[in-house]
Design an enzyme around this catalytic site. Structure first.
Site: not given
Length: 277
Positions: A19, A21, A52, A56, A60, A63, A168, A194
């Protein structure tokens, strides 16, 4: 008479798929989350950084939609606009979010300590370096030059909107790396992420998975903030993050990419013994 044929891969690892970020860049994963806070604030709906962070790892647009369905956020939205958030509303926030994200992604995207040394070591071992992300291609077009200037050149980059199948927690971005990199077996790949949804992605693709507890979204602190904590303060934060990633199914959970080489060696030994992801 019927025959059952089972083939266990016992060859070496071939690739590590990262990944971005919170994994390789942006300790604490602030670029996507802080910009979302600002995008919602611009239309008069406050959200917290913790809120927010909940979805994750998703693409987006998804999201934002998932964020708008969190009970407290949905209540604030209803109070502000008198109706639940619609897909058209998601489009509106996304249109605000994207220019902000493109302009600011580089501000948050310093390399995570140990990332370049780890990736250099993996390459010296003959491993290919793949990557995928919840960022759309437009954001990656802004982030790639920043990462390249810092010395990060993955062999493959798959963005969240590159594939018709989706992103994902489906396996498609990870499997696109397999195809692009010419990997012979999914068990020869390690997915490093992460977020829980990123771990699900790797598992759904049939790969080994490694969760990063401290450097990413689950602890959600900058490097300076993390280092300012006492060891006693760090322990419960690390444990909560590690537990979430382990519950998502991660084969291993470590603090950051700097600890990955030892895990890669262990996975290689397990493959040689005939173990599978």
């Amino acid at each position: 008479m019927s025959y059952r044929y089972t083939r266990h891969y016992t060859g070496p690892l071939e690739a590590v798929i990262f990944d971005w970020a919170g994994t390789v860049v942006d300790f604490g994963s602030f670029a996507p989350t802080q910009v979302l806070v600002d995008a919602f604030a611009s239309i008069g709906v406050p959200i917290s950084l913790a809120e927010a962070r909940v979805p994750m790892g998703m693409a987006k647009w998804d999201h934002i939609k998932t964020l708008g369905q969190l009970p407290d956020v949905a209540r604030r939205w209803q109070d502000k606009f008198g109706a639940p958030m619609t897909d058209a509303d998601v489009d509106r926030i996304y249109a605000i979010f994207m220019p902000l994200q493109i302009s600011r992604v580089g501000d948050y995207s310093a390399m995570i300590p140990g990332a370049l040394d780890t990736i250099t070591l993996l390459r010296e071992q003959g491993l290919k370096i793949g990557s995928c992300t919840g960022y759309p291609r437009e954001v990656m077009n802004a982030l790639q030059p920043v990462a390249a200037a810092a010395g990060f050149f993955p062999d493959c980059i798959v963005a969240a909107d590159d594939l018709k199948a989706g992103a994902r927690p489906g396996p498609w971005m990870a499997l696109a790396n397999v195809i692009e990199l010419g990997i012979k077996h999914v068990a020869a790949c390690v997915k490093v992420d992460d977020t829980a949804v990123g771990i699900h992605e790797g598992l759904n693709a049939g790969m080994w998975t490694v969760g990063l507890a401290v450097s990413g979204n689950e602890v959600g602190l900058s490097l300076a903030e993390w280092q300012a904590l006492t060891p006693a303060e760090q322990v419960p934060r690390r444990q909560r993050a590690a537990d979430k990633l382990a519950q998502a199914g991660a084969h291993y959970v470590i603090d950051s990419i700097a600890e990955l080489p030892g895990v890669i060696a262990d996975i290689g030994a397990r493959l040689a013994r005939g173990e599978q992801p």
